[in-house]
Design a protein around this motif. Structure first.
Motif: not given
Length: 489
Positions: A321-349
């Motif tokens: 859900c928080v992942f450093e990688t390259e996009d389809e054009n090879g440009l580096k960045g940190v990708r935040l997934s749409k499921g981050i809210v649910g994952v954060a809720g479970k770990t916080m619980e």
């Protein structure tokens, strides 16, 4: 600790009172007692030495005759007990902390941020519009800090995202907060025994720890650790590591923890939406904390650490859900997934479930247990009867009954709103997080320290007092949730 020091003074006073009394009661000594003070002191010290020898002989001979009075022996036993309790306590004190205040030349408005993005000549109009909408909803203010290597593009200069410029940003931020934290604690750099620095996305060689040690001329045998890749929840992890390292030292010591994130090398210049969020949320910032596990430092400490809890997600979804990688054009960045809210809720619980028994009153804990048992019974009873029985929701305890102040990681307006709603917090409980987000933006792992600073120096709606408990909560890649509880001294 203060009672222990007073107890030692009482013990010494009782011993000398016994010596003087017994010495004066002996008629043959009383008649020959010198009148000058020096001779009197020598006589008392000689009697004290003889008394210790007799007591040692008495102990060796299985205490057939007790030489010390019951008051002296009782006081000694009490001191032994108090000393044992102090030894078992293993306190960790926060002597000071400092946060980075960026110069005005680093501060930019939302419009200037969008203009900086345009001047990268990398983003489509659609991406620019997306980042503008995210900025408008982010909760960040109109004067937050970006590094000079990127801000300089507003002056017509090319953006500089080199390692040299990245290290320059790191040194400006880190050297400033370390200097201020040491000054507040009235310490010399050579007093530091353990150094821990966490910075997720910038990990140069030599390390940031080596830069600090060299710049401040710290001692050569200092224990230093550089943590990377642990995200916005890394500050409490670094603090926990420093605490454990201090506890391994026989006579205790002092630790310096530095939490920061370096923006210069991490500007994403592609057009995938999952990566563009990092360009709109994160800002320059940092915090340095001075810790001690010497109980004598408790008298001048700001806070005492009560508990730290960490929960690490183990699913593939949590990992991605928080992942450093390259996009389809090879440009580096940190990708935040749409499921981050649910994952954060479970770990916080899970994190709060582990923390609850340490901070909640028994009445709140009992309600949680009853709801869990009722849910389990109804679920299994429904299976036995072949019917669907009504489900019982797990009782959400009221953490306000055990915590006075909350420092929620300022990851964004949605993060603060969601946690405040789930924990049923009042507006003044989330005020520090909202104001930190407004004034500084998301400064990653250091945000919880800007919030604590706001509570200590600015907040009027819920002023902090001695004996109050402060809870810090943060999230990090992996995915993890970390929390810590402090006692105001």
């Amino acid at each position: 600790p203060h009672i222990f020091v007073c107890g030692i003074a009482v013990l010494i006073s009782l011993i000398f009172h016994q010596i003087v009394t017994e010495t004066l009661d002996q008629s043959h000594i009383s008649e020959q007692l010198p009148l000058d003070p020096v001779s009197t002191i020598l006589a008392v010290l000689t009697a004290f030495y003889e008394l210790l020898l007799k007591q040692t002989h008495s102990i060796v001979s299985l205490r057939k005759d007790a030489l010390f009075s019951p008051a002296v022996e009782g006081c000694f036993v009490v001191l032994i007990i108090i000393g044992w309790i102090i030894r078992m306590d293993n306190p960790t004190y926060l002597l000071s902390f400092a946060t980075f205040k960026a110069p005005d030349s680093w501060k930019v408005s939302h419009d200037q941020i969008i203009e900086m993005m345009r001047r990268q000549d990398a983003f489509t109009d659609e991406s620019i519009g997306f980042m503008k909408r995210i900025l408008d909803k982010s909760g960040t203010g109109q004067s937050t800090a970006w590094p000079p290597g990127i801000v300089q593009c507003l002056e017509g200069k090319p953006t500089d995202r080199s390692i040299k410029e990245s290290r320059r940003e790191a040194e400006i931020v880190i050297f400033d907060i370390v200097q201020n934290a040491l000054q507040k604690a009235n310490l010399n750099p050579k007093d530091i025994d353990v150094l821990v620095i966490n910075c997720s996305l910038f990990s140069p060689t030599p390390s940031l720890c080596a830069s600090v040690i060299t710049h401040f001329q710290m001692k050569s045998d200092i224990l230093s650790y550089n943590l990377s890749g642990m995200g916005c929840g890394a500050s409490l992890l670094a603090l926990d590591l420093a605490k454990n390292m201090l506890n391994r030292r026989k006579f205790g010591g002092k630790a310096l923890v530095v939490s920061t994130e370096i923006i210069t090398p991490n500007l994403y210049v592609g057009n995938e939406r999952g990566f563009l969020l990092q360009n709109t949320l994160f800002r320059c910032g940092g915090a340095a904390m001075v810790l001690s596990n010497k109980w004598l430092d408790g008298s001048r400490a700001w806070f005492k650490l009560l508990h730290t809890v960490r929960v690490q997600g183990t699913s593939e979804e949590a990992f991605q859900c928080v992942f450093e990688t390259e996009d389809e054009n090879g440009l580096k960045g940190v990708r935040l997934s749409k499921g981050i809210v649910g994952v954060a809720g479970k770990t916080m619980e899970k994190n709060l479930t582990m923390l609850g028994p340490y901070v909640l009153p028994l009445s709140e804990q009992a309600k949680v247990v009853v709801s869990i048992v009722a849910r389990f019974v109804l679920k299994n009873l429904g299976k036995m009867l072949g019917k669907k029985l009504p489900s019982v929701k797990i009782f959400v305890p009221d953490f306000k009954r055990g915590i006075d102040h909350f420092c929620i990681h300022a990851g964004g307006r949605a993060v603060v709103d969601g946690i405040a709603k789930n924990m049923k917090l009042e507006k003044f409980h989330s005020e520090a997080s909202r104001m930190t987000l407004l004034n500084y933006g998301n400064t990653s792992s250091s945000s919880i320290w800007y919030e604590l600073e706001y509570i200590m120096e600015t907040q009027k709606s819920n002023p902090i007092k001695k004996g109050h408990r402060v809870m810090q909560v943060a999230f990090g890649s992996g995915f993890k949730c970390t929390s810590g509880v402090w006692l105001k001294l």
